[in-house]
Motif scaffolding. Structure first.
Motif, short mmCIF file in Angstrom:
data_model
loop_
_atom_site.label_atom_id
_atom_site.label_comp_id
_atom_site.label_asym_id
_atom_site.label_seq_id
_atom_site.Cartn_x
_atom_site.Cartn_y
_atom_site.Cartn_z
N TRP A 1 16.82 7.05 -5.03
CA TRP A 1 18.06 6.72 -4.33
C TRP A 1 18.40 5.25 -4.57
CZ3 TRP A 1 14.15 9.55 -1.85
CH2 TRP A 1 14.47 10.88 -1.53
N PRO A 2 18.64 4.85 -5.81
CA PRO A 2 18.89 3.43 -6.09
C PRO A 2 20.09 2.87 -5.33
CG PRO A 2 19.48 4.80 -7.98
CD PRO A 2 18.74 5.68 -7.02
N GLU A 3 21.03 3.74 -5.00
CA GLU A 3 22.21 3.28 -4.27
C GLU A 3 21.89 2.86 -2.84
OE1 GLU A 3 21.76 7.64 -3.37
OE2 GLU A 3 21.55 6.35 -5.14
N ARG A 4 20.69 3.22 -2.33
CA ARG A 4 20.29 2.84 -0.98
C ARG A 4 19.44 1.57 -0.96
NH1 ARG A 4 21.16 7.33 2.32
NH2 ARG A 4 21.39 5.73 3.95
N CYS A 5 19.09 1.08 -2.14
CA CYS A 5 18.16 -0.05 -2.27
C CYS A 5 18.89 -1.29 -2.77
CB CYS A 5 17.02 0.33 -3.21
SG CYS A 5 15.80 -0.97 -3.43
N LYS A 6 18.97 -2.31 -1.93
CA LYS A 6 19.63 -3.56 -2.31
C LYS A 6 18.68 -4.44 -3.10
CE LYS A 6 23.07 -6.26 -0.18
NZ LYS A 6 23.73 -6.55 1.08
N ALA A 7 17.42 -4.46 -2.70
CA ALA A 7 16.37 -5.21 -3.39
C ALA A 7 15.04 -4.59 -2.99
CB ALA A 7 16.41 -6.69 -3.02
N LEU A 8 14.01 -4.86 -3.77
CA LEU A 8 12.70 -4.22 -3.55
C LEU A 8 11.60 -5.26 -3.60
CD1 LEU A 8 10.93 -1.59 -3.40
CD2 LEU A 8 10.99 -1.60 -5.91
N VAL A 9 10.74 -5.25 -2.57
CA VAL A 9 9.52 -6.05 -2.58
C VAL A 9 8.37 -5.07 -2.43
CG1 VAL A 9 8.19 -7.89 -1.48
CG2 VAL A 9 10.70 -8.02 -1.55
N SER A 10 7.57 -4.93 -3.48
CA SER A 10 6.51 -3.93 -3.53
C SER A 10 5.18 -4.64 -3.76
CB SER A 10 6.82 -2.94 -4.67
OG SER A 10 5.89 -1.91 -4.70
N VAL A 11 4.36 -4.69 -2.71
CA VAL A 11 3.12 -5.47 -2.76
C VAL A 11 1.93 -4.53 -2.91
CG1 VAL A 11 1.69 -7.16 -1.55
CG2 VAL A 11 4.17 -7.24 -1.32
N SER A 12 1.15 -4.72 -3.93
CA SER A 12 -0.09 -4.01 -4.28
C SER A 12 0.14 -3.24 -5.56
CB SER A 12 -0.59 -3.06 -3.17
OG SER A 12 0.04 -1.80 -3.24
N ASP A 13 -0.95 -2.75 -6.12
CA ASP A 13 -0.85 -1.99 -7.36
C ASP A 13 -0.82 -0.48 -7.10
OD1 ASP A 13 -3.41 -1.68 -6.51
OD2 ASP A 13 -4.37 -2.28 -8.37
N TYR A 14 -0.59 -0.11 -5.85
CA TYR A 14 -0.59 1.31 -5.47
C TYR A 14 0.84 1.81 -5.56
CZ TYR A 14 -2.31 5.40 -2.91
OH TYR A 14 -2.68 6.66 -2.55
N LEU A 15 1.32 1.96 -6.79
CA LEU A 15 2.73 2.23 -7.00
C LEU A 15 2.95 3.62 -7.57
CD1 LEU A 15 3.55 -1.30 -8.43
CD2 LEU A 15 3.52 -0.56 -6.05
N ILE A 16 4.15 3.89 -8.06
CA ILE A 16 4.45 5.21 -8.61
C ILE A 16 3.64 5.42 -9.88
CG2 ILE A 16 6.25 6.66 -9.63
CD1 ILE A 16 8.27 5.26 -7.90
N GLY A 17 3.03 6.59 -10.00
CA GLY A 17 2.28 6.93 -11.20
C GLY A 17 2.88 8.15 -11.88
N SER A 18 2.56 8.30 -13.14
CA SER A 18 3.03 9.44 -13.91
C SER A 18 1.93 10.48 -13.99
CB SER A 18 3.43 9.00 -15.33
OG SER A 18 3.59 10.11 -16.17
N ASP B 1 0.85 -1.18 0.00
CA ASP B 1 0.00 0.00 0.00
C ASP B 1 0.90 1.25 0.00
OD1 ASP B 1 -2.97 0.75 0.25
OD2 ASP B 1 -2.09 1.92 1.87
N TRP B 2 0.68 2.20 0.91
CA TRP B 2 1.51 3.42 0.92
C TRP B 2 2.98 3.08 1.13
CZ3 TRP B 2 -0.76 8.29 3.74
CH2 TRP B 2 -1.97 8.65 3.13
N GLY B 3 3.23 2.04 1.92
CA GLY B 3 4.61 1.63 2.15
C GLY B 3 5.28 1.15 0.87
N ALA B 4 4.50 0.50 0.00
CA ALA B 4 5.05 0.05 -1.29
C ALA B 4 5.44 1.24 -2.15
CB ALA B 4 4.02 -0.81 -2.02
N ARG B 5 4.58 2.24 -2.18
CA ARG B 5 4.89 3.42 -2.99
C ARG B 5 6.12 4.15 -2.45
NH1 ARG B 5 0.34 7.56 -5.15
NH2 ARG B 5 -0.05 5.77 -6.47
#
Length: 206
Positions: free
Chosen positions: A174-191, A161-165
């Motif tokens: 900040w890709p250098e701070r992210c080792k891997a990503l688990v993003s659950v739900s369709d509430y993601l970044i939008g354009s 949810d909001w945590g995924a976004r």
């Protein structure tokens, strides 16, 4: 049926969803490393015990730390030198969405950090004059500040949810701070730009 049953059912479903995400966190981390030993995790995700939702009802005593604009309340589990997994809750949930997940990851050798996001639990603004902003980008900045305060250079980011976004935003900015990503739900970044373009009539109707 009592008035509490639907809420309990939602909480149970959310815990099962987050439990599945936890196994994915472990699998993603170990897959990137090529071996459990390389990451300091002690078990293969396939051998982790099954989660029985509701087994755990609380965390160890919470910790507090000043980070950016906030004094952040967070739960920590697992070895201090283990690979870090930051678990981000959504709205209207809180850190207890991960109460069954954090022990599972900790038993696999991960150091889990499960913070109350701004506006939740024991997390408080340091100054009463700070503008209250609930945008996911603001929450993402909070997590980067928390990582800085805890001296965490890079972590697996997991959220729903909001945590995924918020996790997605950190991974994007900040890709250098992210080792891997688990993003659950369709509430993601939008354009915002793409959002101005009409969809086909059938899709707009939905």
């Amino acid at each position: 049926m009592s008035a509490m049953e639907p809420c309990a059912e939602i909480t149970l479903d959310r815990r099962l969803l987050c439990a599945g995400a936890a196994v994915t966190v472990a699998a993603a981390q170990l897959g990137l490393a090529g071996s459990a030993n390389a990451q300091g995790a002690s078990q293969n995700p396939a051998s982790l015990p099954a989660i029985r939702p509701g087994t755990n009802t609380s965390f160890a005593p919470l910790k507090q730390i000043d980070a950016g604009l906030l004094n952040v309340g967070y739960a920590e589990a697992g070895p201090a030198d283990g690979p870090v997994a930051i678990l981000l809750h959504g709205w209207p949930y809180d850190i207890h969405s991960y109460v069954d997940v954090a022990p599972l990851l900790a038993s696999s050798g991960y150091r889990t950090i499960t913070p109350y996001l701004r506006g939740y639990g024991t997390t408080r603004f340091l100054a009463g004059t700070t503008l209250r902003n609930g945008q996911p980008a603001a929450l993402a900045v909070d997590i980067v500040a928390l990582m800085d305060a805890l001296k965490i250079e890079k972590a697996v980011l997991a959220g729903f949810d909001w945590g995924a976004r918020s996790a997605d935003i950190i991974a994007a900015l900040w890709p250098e701070r992210c080792k891997a990503l688990v993003s659950v739900s369709d509430y993601l970044i939008g354009s915002q730009q793409a959002g101005k373009i009409p969809l086909p009539p059938g899709a707009e109707l939905q």
